[in-house]
Design a protein around this motif. Structure first.
Motif, PDB file in Angstrom:
ATOM      1  N   LYS A 147       0.864  -1.185   0.000  1.00  0.00           N
ATOM      2  CA  LYS A 147       0.000   0.000   0.000  1.00  0.00           C
ATOM      3  C   LYS A 147       0.893   1.225   0.000  1.00  0.00           C
ATOM      4  O   LYS A 147       1.854   1.301   0.754  1.00  0.00           O
ATOM      5  N   GLU A 198       1.190   5.694  -0.135  1.00  0.00           N
ATOM      6  CA  GLU A 198       0.506   6.915   0.272  1.00  0.00           C
ATOM      7  C   GLU A 198      -0.494   7.295  -0.830  1.00  0.00           C
ATOM      8  O   GLU A 198      -0.343   6.883  -1.976  1.00  0.00           O
ATOM      9  N   PRO A 248       5.501 -10.343   6.809  1.00  0.00           N
ATOM     10  CA  PRO A 248       5.877  -9.770   5.510  1.00  0.00           C
ATOM     11  C   PRO A 248       7.375  -9.906   5.264  1.00  0.00           C
ATOM     12  O   PRO A 248       8.170  -9.992   6.216  1.00  0.00           O
ATOM     13  N   LEU A 289       8.894  -6.704  -0.617  1.00  0.00           N
ATOM     14  CA  LEU A 289       8.877  -5.231  -0.645  1.00  0.00           C
ATOM     15  C   LEU A 289       9.711  -4.703  -1.807  1.00  0.00           C
ATOM     16  O   LEU A 289       9.295  -3.823  -2.556  1.00  0.00           O
ATOM     17  N   ASN A 323       5.587   7.228  -1.913  1.00  0.00           N
ATOM     18  CA  ASN A 323       6.046   6.520  -0.716  1.00  0.00           C
ATOM     19  C   ASN A 323       5.251   5.244  -0.463  1.00  0.00           C
ATOM     20  O   ASN A 323       4.025   5.235  -0.563  1.00  0.00           O
ATOM     21  N   VAL A 324       5.972   4.200  -0.114  1.00  0.00           N
ATOM     22  CA  VAL A 324       5.324   2.959   0.331  1.00  0.00           C
ATOM     23  C   VAL A 324       5.003   3.123   1.812  1.00  0.00           C
ATOM     24  O   VAL A 324       5.872   3.490   2.606  1.00  0.00           O
ATOM     25  N   ILE A 325       3.763   2.844   2.187  1.00  0.00           N
ATOM     26  CA  ILE A 325       3.382   2.969   3.598  1.00  0.00           C
ATOM     27  C   ILE A 325       3.516   1.642   4.324  1.00  0.00           C
ATOM     28  O   ILE A 325       3.998   1.577   5.433  1.00  0.00           O
ATOM     29  N   ARG A 326       3.064   0.577   3.689  1.00  0.00           N
ATOM     30  CA  ARG A 326       3.221  -0.705   4.372  1.00  0.00           C
ATOM     31  C   ARG A 326       3.024  -1.873   3.410  1.00  0.00           C
ATOM     32  O   ARG A 326       2.493  -1.729   2.318  1.00  0.00           O
ATOM     33  N   ILE A 327       3.487  -3.029   3.876  1.00  0.00           N
ATOM     34  CA  ILE A 327       3.164  -4.284   3.206  1.00  0.00           C
ATOM     35  C   ILE A 327       2.523  -5.192   4.254  1.00  0.00           C
ATOM     36  O   ILE A 327       2.664  -4.960   5.449  1.00  0.00           O
ATOM     37  N   TRP A 328       1.806  -6.174   3.778  1.00  0.00           N
ATOM     38  CA  TRP A 328       1.198  -7.125   4.706  1.00  0.00           C
ATOM     39  C   TRP A 328       1.105  -8.465   3.999  1.00  0.00           C
ATOM     40  O   TRP A 328       1.321  -8.536   2.795  1.00  0.00           O
ATOM     41  N   MET A 366      -3.294   2.984   9.770  1.00  0.00           N
ATOM     42  CA  MET A 366      -2.967   2.522   8.428  1.00  0.00           C
ATOM     43  C   MET A 366      -2.421   3.661   7.555  1.00  0.00           C
ATOM     44  O   MET A 366      -2.196   3.476   6.366  1.00  0.00           O
ATOM     45  N   GLY A 367      -2.221   4.820   8.143  1.00  0.00           N
ATOM     46  CA  GLY A 367      -1.693   5.947   7.375  1.00  0.00           C
ATOM     47  C   GLY A 367      -0.180   6.000   7.455  1.00  0.00           C
ATOM     48  O   GLY A 367       0.455   5.066   7.949  1.00  0.00           O
ATOM     49  N   PRO A 368       0.408   7.105   6.981  1.00  0.00           N
ATOM     50  CA  PRO A 368       1.876   7.210   6.953  1.00  0.00           C
ATOM     51  C   PRO A 368       2.553   7.038   8.315  1.00  0.00           C
ATOM     52  O   PRO A 368       3.677   6.569   8.380  1.00  0.00           O
ATOM     53  N   GLN A 372       1.659   4.947  10.528  1.00  0.00           N
ATOM     54  CA  GLN A 372       1.539   3.531  10.883  1.00  0.00           C
ATOM     55  C   GLN A 372       1.144   3.318  12.343  1.00  0.00           C
ATOM     56  O   GLN A 372       1.565   2.370  12.992  1.00  0.00           O
ATOM     57  N   ARG A 407       4.100  -2.979  10.785  1.00  0.00           N
ATOM     58  CA  ARG A 407       4.583  -3.615   9.565  1.00  0.00           C
ATOM     59  C   ARG A 407       5.620  -2.767   8.865  1.00  0.00           C
ATOM     60  O   ARG A 407       5.613  -1.543   8.987  1.00  0.00           O
ATOM     61  N   VAL A 408       6.473  -3.448   8.121  1.00  0.00           N
ATOM     62  CA  VAL A 408       7.484  -2.732   7.363  1.00  0.00           C
ATOM     63  C   VAL A 408       6.835  -1.986   6.201  1.00  0.00           C
ATOM     64  O   VAL A 408       5.824  -2.446   5.680  1.00  0.00           O
ATOM     65  N   PRO A 409       7.394  -0.899   5.708  1.00  0.00           N
ATOM     66  CA  PRO A 409       8.517  -0.186   6.314  1.00  0.00           C
ATOM     67  C   PRO A 409       8.054   0.653   7.509  1.00  0.00           C
ATOM     68  O   PRO A 409       6.922   1.079   7.550  1.00  0.00           O
ATOM     69  N   PRO A 460       7.583   5.773   5.845  1.00  0.00           N
ATOM     70  CA  PRO A 460       7.347   5.732   4.396  1.00  0.00           C
ATOM     71  C   PRO A 460       8.653   5.840   3.611  1.00  0.00           C
ATOM     72  O   PRO A 460       9.524   6.641   3.960  1.00  0.00           O
TER      73      PRO A 460
END
Lengths: 385, 95
Positions: free
Chosen positions: A231, A233, A279, A284, A302-307, B44-46, B48, B77-79, B82
């Motif tokens: 996911k 931004e 993850p 990633l 920007n990458v916010i997270r992976i799951w 779930m936003g920047p 985290q 969770r990673v990262p 951001p």
């Protein structure tokens, strides 16, 4: 917790909840849903949100066509906005062989009234201007495919089911099923026992454990594989409306969320069979590389997270759905191999018809749970991610 | 905006979730932090969840009578921060 129920559904994901809703809608009473963790915690809340009719076989196309009809009207029917958007699915095709397969699929989809078509790379770029079409020779596009919000959809079905009298018990784990002379007597949970004569196994990744509890004497191979999602931004909504798929980039799929504006997606890197859902850095990096090949501008996002979550996979990537003859009133709807979210509306309707009316006009035969034992595997379902 | 002061108290700055949003969900019977997270996108936003999750746990504890240490915070969770996709994609072209 109640001590008796006519029907016990094991699994509080979208499959179990939508079956509960449809049974109740058809007039069934005394329905209980057991969920060992929180609703949606297994596979539904971890899914990629896509809903498509572009499959390569008659049964999945028909089931998905019916599903999309229900998805379209779900907000009206369930009284809850599930953020369903028909942004389409866009499959990027890079060689003649791929094109031939998709031409065949499109023909089959058109036969059932799904308006998919083969388009040029230029037309694909009109749909998604940010697309890198280097090497793309054509694309398959269906504008009535789309996506919905898995979180909202679970609560939509759960709330509608509750309103019809269904009892949903979270953090309640099925531990055993007592069967005598081929008849179900009760389900034993960690919170108590429920006398019942009917069990529906909607536990997807955990379905083999439930089969074993009931002594189902049929080999139904379902194995959990770890797949992951990413996911980013948010950015200007509407830039990437369709789900973009590329098999040339290892089964990449990605779209922009209709309401949130972030990119979500994944690719076909998988681990397992395993129940681990940590993850991985490999994913990633791998997904970032592949996404920026297809849409170079994503490099700046920007990458916010992976799951991670499960694809509960069968040997042909099609679910096992139906009645188990050896254990009276035992049904299974599991092993969705990554397609459970999109299929849930039609599958749950079909299972409810099967139980209440004794038959369904939908092609459930295709998902026959006995096919593995008979060695009659279906054509591999079109699957990505 | 209504007169309810809870609508002016922002719990999650990433996704504009107010105290009223959270309390309304708890009042509707959903008290699981994992479910509140999915419905409101807190955590779930920047950021985290670095700002909002402890606050939400506090609200749940206050409204349900649970002890705050009984409320398990959702996975980190990673990262952790951001990171631009281009950095993660790196020089894989040249590899």
């Amino acid at each position: 917790m109640r001590s008796k129920a006519k029907t016990v559904i094991i699994g509080g994901g979208i499959i179990g909840l939508s079956i509960a809703y449809n049974l109740a809608k058809m007039g069934e009473e005394d329905i209980v849903v057991l969920e060992k963790s929180y609703l949606g915690s297994g596979s539904t809340f971890r899914c990629g949100s896509g809903i498509r009719q572009q499959f390569g076989d008659d049964a999945n196309i028909q089931m998905m066509k019916r599903s999309v009809e229900i998805w379209k009207n779900m907000e009206n029917e369930l009284g809850y906005n599930v953020e369903f958007e028909q942004g389409g699915y866009l499959f990027l095709l890079y060689d003649e062989e791929e094109l031939k397969t998709f031409e065949r699929n499109v023909k089959l989809q058109n036969k059932y009234g799904v308006p998919s078509r083969i388009i040029t790379p230029e037309e694909a770029k009109e749909i998604v201007p940010l697309l890198n079409t280097d090497g793309v020779i054509a694309a398959a596009f269906n504008h009535t495919d789309g996506k919905a919000n898995p979180f909202k959809a679970v609560f939509a079905y759960a709330n509608a089911a509750k309103k019809l009298g269904v009892d949903i018990y979270e953090y309640t784990e099925a531990k055993d099923i007592k069967v005598e002379d081929g008849k179900i007597k009760k389900v034993i949970t960690d919170k108590g026992e429920i006398e019942t004569g009917r069990v529906i196994n909607a536990a997807n990744a955990w379905a083999p454990l439930i089969n074993k509890m009931a002594g189902v004497p049929v080999d139904i191979p379902i194995h959990p594989y770890k797949h992951q999602g990413i996911k980013t931004e948010p950015f200007k909504i509407g830039e990437i409306n369709p789900m973009i798929v590329s098999f040339k980039h290892d089964g990449v799929y990605m779209t922009q969320e209709a309401n949130q504006g972030g990119i979500i997606g994944g690719y076909a890197l998988k681990y397992g069979p395993t129940y681990d859902i940590t993850p991985t850095y490999e994913f990633l990096r791998g997904v970032s590389y592949r996404f920026s090949q297809i849409i170079p501008a994503l490099k700046y996002l920007n990458v916010i997270r992976i799951w991670a979550g499960y694809y509960a996979e069968t040997p042909d990537d099609n679910a096992a759905i139906g009645r188990i003859n050896e254990v009276d009133e035992f049904y299974i709807a599991a092993g969705f191999s990554g397609h459970g979210f999109m299929l849930a509306p039609a599958v749950s309707e079909a299972i409810a018809e099967l139980i209440v009316d004794g038959k369904t006009s939908k092609p459930l035969w295709f998902y026959d749970p006995y096919r593995f034992e008979r060695g009659e595997l279906r054509e591999q379902a079109v699957q990505m991610g | 905006m209504s007169d309810d002061p809870r609508e002016r108290i922002i719990i999650c700055r990433c996704n504009d979730v107010t105290l009223k949003d959270i309390e309304d969900i708890i009042d509707s019977g959903i008290t699981d932090i994992e479910e509140i997270k999915r419905l409101t996108r807190i955590g779930m936003g920047p950021c985290q969840g670095r700002t909002c999750l402890p606050l939400v746990a506090g609200i749940i504890a206050r409204k349900t009578g649970k002890k705050i240490e009984e409320i398990e915070l959702p996975a980190t969770r990673v990262p952790i921060r951001p990171v631009p996709m281009g950095v993660l994609a790196g020089d894989m072209d040249e590899e």
